[in-house]
Design a protein around this motif. Sequence first.
Motif, PDB file in Angstrom:
ATOM      1  N   PHE A  94     -12.024   5.483  24.516  1.00  0.00           N
ATOM      2  CA  PHE A  94     -10.841   6.186  24.004  1.00  0.00           C
ATOM      3  C   PHE A  94     -10.993   7.698  24.191  1.00  0.00           C
ATOM      4  O   PHE A  94     -10.037   8.390  24.552  1.00  0.00           O
ATOM      5  N   VAL A  95     -12.206   8.203  23.934  1.00  0.00           N
ATOM      6  CA  VAL A  95     -12.472   9.632  24.137  1.00  0.00           C
ATOM      7  C   VAL A  95     -12.359   9.994  25.614  1.00  0.00           C
ATOM      8  O   VAL A  95     -11.689  10.956  25.990  1.00  0.00           O
ATOM      9  N   ALA A  96     -13.015   9.200  26.476  1.00  0.00           N
ATOM     10  CA  ALA A  96     -13.027   9.492  27.910  1.00  0.00           C
ATOM     11  C   ALA A  96     -11.639   9.398  28.525  1.00  0.00           C
ATOM     12  O   ALA A  96     -11.308  10.142  29.448  1.00  0.00           O
ATOM     13  N   ALA A  97     -10.805   8.492  27.996  1.00  0.00           N
ATOM     14  CA  ALA A  97      -9.456   8.318  28.543  1.00  0.00           C
ATOM     15  C   ALA A  97      -8.617   9.582  28.397  1.00  0.00           C
ATOM     16  O   ALA A  97      -7.669   9.797  29.164  1.00  0.00           O
ATOM     17  N   MET A 124      -5.767  15.152  21.951  1.00  0.00           N
ATOM     18  CA  MET A 124      -6.286  14.788  20.633  1.00  0.00           C
ATOM     19  C   MET A 124      -5.326  13.857  19.916  1.00  0.00           C
ATOM     20  O   MET A 124      -5.733  12.852  19.323  1.00  0.00           O
ATOM     21  N   SER A 125      -4.041  14.163  19.979  1.00  0.00           N
ATOM     22  CA  SER A 125      -3.042  13.323  19.315  1.00  0.00           C
ATOM     23  C   SER A 125      -3.015  11.918  19.913  1.00  0.00           C
ATOM     24  O   SER A 125      -2.905  10.923  19.188  1.00  0.00           O
ATOM     25  N   SER A 126      -3.130  11.851  21.238  1.00  0.00           N
ATOM     26  CA  SER A 126      -3.130  10.553  21.907  1.00  0.00           C
ATOM     27  C   SER A 126      -4.368   9.738  21.515  1.00  0.00           C
ATOM     28  O   SER A 126      -4.285   8.518  21.285  1.00  0.00           O
ATOM     29  N   ARG A 132      -5.816   4.431  15.970  1.00  0.00           N
ATOM     30  CA  ARG A 132      -5.030   3.770  14.927  1.00  0.00           C
ATOM     31  C   ARG A 132      -4.439   2.462  15.429  1.00  0.00           C
ATOM     32  O   ARG A 132      -4.394   1.453  14.707  1.00  0.00           O
ATOM     33  N   SER A 133      -3.968   2.459  16.680  1.00  0.00           N
ATOM     34  CA  SER A 133      -3.342   1.249  17.218  1.00  0.00           C
ATOM     35  C   SER A 133      -4.340   0.107  17.368  1.00  0.00           C
ATOM     36  O   SER A 133      -3.963  -1.062  17.336  1.00  0.00           O
ATOM     37  N   TYR A 134      -5.635   0.444  17.518  1.00  0.00           N
ATOM     38  CA  TYR A 134      -6.673  -0.573  17.624  1.00  0.00           C
ATOM     39  C   TYR A 134      -7.337  -0.858  16.276  1.00  0.00           C
ATOM     40  O   TYR A 134      -8.371  -1.532  16.215  1.00  0.00           O
TER      41      TYR A 134
END
Length: 223
Positions: A94-97, A124-126, A132-134
């Motif tokens: 998620f960070v790398a994406a 950052m928002s994404s 949260r979605s996961y």
Amino acid sequence: MGTIVEAQVPASEFALGDTVTAVPDASFETVRTVTAGTDQPIPFLWAATADFDRLDEALRDDDSTDEVTRLVRDGNHVLYRISWQARVRALGHFVAAEDGTLLDARLHGETWKLRVLFPEKAAMSSFYDTCRSYGVDIDVSRVNGLESVVRHGGTRLSAEQYEALSEALDADYYGVPRGSTLVELSDRLDVSHQAVSERLRRAHQSLIESSLHDGLTPDEPHP
């Protein structure tokens, strides 16, 4: 503009939740290396506990770890190399994406404290929305612009905290005896003395945390 995010994640939803339940006095911090775009985030951890044999067993039984290797012991600290299960690697993805870089991660009690650098606020928002979605209960506690962090000596101070400290030093507030009072500082800064006191306390806390975490490390013993 680059953004540094400080956030908290429950261990039960990220990593070592079983371990901190089995060994509640254990604390962990990463070896301070920049980790970007990796399949194995935080591969090295310093650990502190009163019972390392028990910790070894708990780490190997933890459902978030894949392989655990004790590398070296230095006094009350042990350095581990850890390969993680998919749940932990997912947060790294998620960070790398978002082209983010994990700067720091610490576990104390049942909460991980993370510092992540993103190229811009939208990233950052994404990242937050993806977590949260996961179902990752991530809580963002602070967001600092990279320009502000660099400008203020690489500390985690806000612009207001940095200004308050600078004025306090210039006014000899830390002298013995004091060369000025909070009321006089408030006049210089054109804010209430309560606001000055709050900014100084928060600045002191940030500097102490930075000094203890970044200065006194297991491989640099102090008397």
